[in-house]
Design an enzyme around this catalytic site. Structure first.
Site, PDB file in Angstrom:
ATOM      1  N   CYS A  33       0.829  -1.217   0.000  1.00 30.54           N
ATOM      2  CA  CYS A  33       0.000   0.000   0.000  1.00 30.54           C
ATOM      3  C   CYS A  33       0.859   1.260   0.000  1.00 30.54           C
ATOM      4  CB  CYS A  33      -0.976   0.003   1.177  1.00 30.54           C
ATOM      5  SG  CYS A  33      -2.441  -1.017   0.877  1.00 30.54           S
ATOM      6  N   HIS A  41      -8.092  -0.717  -5.142  1.00 31.70           N
ATOM      7  CA  HIS A  41      -8.836  -1.781  -4.469  1.00 31.70           C
ATOM      8  C   HIS A  41     -10.263  -1.782  -5.008  1.00 31.70           C
ATOM      9  CE1 HIS A  41      -5.853  -2.720  -1.379  1.00 31.70           C
ATOM     10  NE2 HIS A  41      -5.675  -1.419  -1.210  1.00 31.70           N
ATOM     11  N   ASP A  79     -16.081   6.397  -6.179  1.00 36.50           N
ATOM     12  CA  ASP A  79     -15.859   5.460  -7.276  1.00 36.50           C
ATOM     13  C   ASP A  79     -14.927   6.049  -8.339  1.00 36.50           C
ATOM     14  OD1 ASP A  79     -16.195   3.041  -8.595  1.00 36.50           O
ATOM     15  OD2 ASP A  79     -17.867   3.825  -9.792  1.00 36.50           O
ATOM     16  N   HIS A  80     -13.932   5.270  -8.732  1.00 36.78           N
ATOM     17  CA  HIS A  80     -12.923   5.692  -9.714  1.00 36.78           C
ATOM     18  C   HIS A  80     -12.159   6.940  -9.272  1.00 36.78           C
ATOM     19  CE1 HIS A  80     -15.025   2.751 -12.099  1.00 36.78           C
ATOM     20  NE2 HIS A  80     -14.085   2.823 -13.020  1.00 36.78           N
TER      21      HIS A  80
HETATM   22 NI    NI Z   1      -4.088  -0.386  -0.334  1.00 32.96          NI
END
Ligand code: NI
Length: 136
Positions: A33, A41, A79-80
Site C-alpha cells: 500500500c 482496491h 468510485d474511480h
Molecule cells: Ni491499499
C-alpha cells in the site's frame, strides 16, 4: 428492532505513506500500500440501518431511496477516485485506510438517513479484511 443492510461497490486508488518516515519504514509498515505510483482496491461497502417495519409497507426504509442516498452522498464521490487527492470529504492529511474511511463515510451519510437509524458502516478492502464502525 430489525437491521437491514445495503451492499454497494466502488473501486478507487490510494497510497499509504508517511512523509516523515524513510521509504524503508513505509514499506515495513504499509507494505504494497506504500507503492509510490498508487494502487487500487475493489471496495465493498455495507451500510446497515435499523428500525421497526412500517405496518403499511413492511419496510424499515425504502431500499431504493437508501441506495440512491448512498450513491449520491458517498459512492459517486469515491468510485474511480484517488482517495488521497480527489474526495471532498477525505481530509488531505489523513491516511485513507479502511479504518479511517468507515468513520468518514459514517459522518457523510448519517445526516441523510431519515425514517430509520444508521447502525453500522462496514467496508471491505480485500477478500480478507474489512473494518466496521458503529458511530462511537
Ligand atoms: Ni491499499
Amino acid at each position: 428492532m430489525v437491521y437491514l443492510t445495503r451492499r454497494e461497490t466502488f473501486n478507487a486508488a490510494h497510497k499509504l505513506y508517511n512523509n516523515h518516515w524513510s521509504p524503508e519504514e513505509n514499506d515495513t509498515i504499509f507494505g504494497k500500500c506504500a507503492n509510490k505510483n498508487w494502487h487500487g482496491h475493489n471496495y465493498v461497502l455495507f451500510v446497515t440501518v435499523k428500525g421497526n417495519p412500517d405496518p403499511e409497507t413492511g419496510f424499515i426504509v425504502n431500499v431504493k431511496t437508501l441506495s440512491k442516498v448512498i450513491k449520491e452522498v458517498v459512492v459517486d464521490k469515491l468510485d474511480h477516485s484517488n482517495l488521497n487527492l480527489d474526495v471532498d470529504f477525505i481530509p488531505k492529511d489523513i491516511h485513507p485506510t479502511t479504518e479511517n474511511l468507515v468513520k468518514l463515510i459514517w459522518q457523510q451519510l448519517e445526516p441523510h438517513i431519515t425514517g430509520c437509524q444508521l447502525h453500522s458502516i462496514k467496508l471491505q478492502e480485500t477478500e480478507n479484511i474489512y473494518a466496521e464502525y458503529f458511530g462511537e
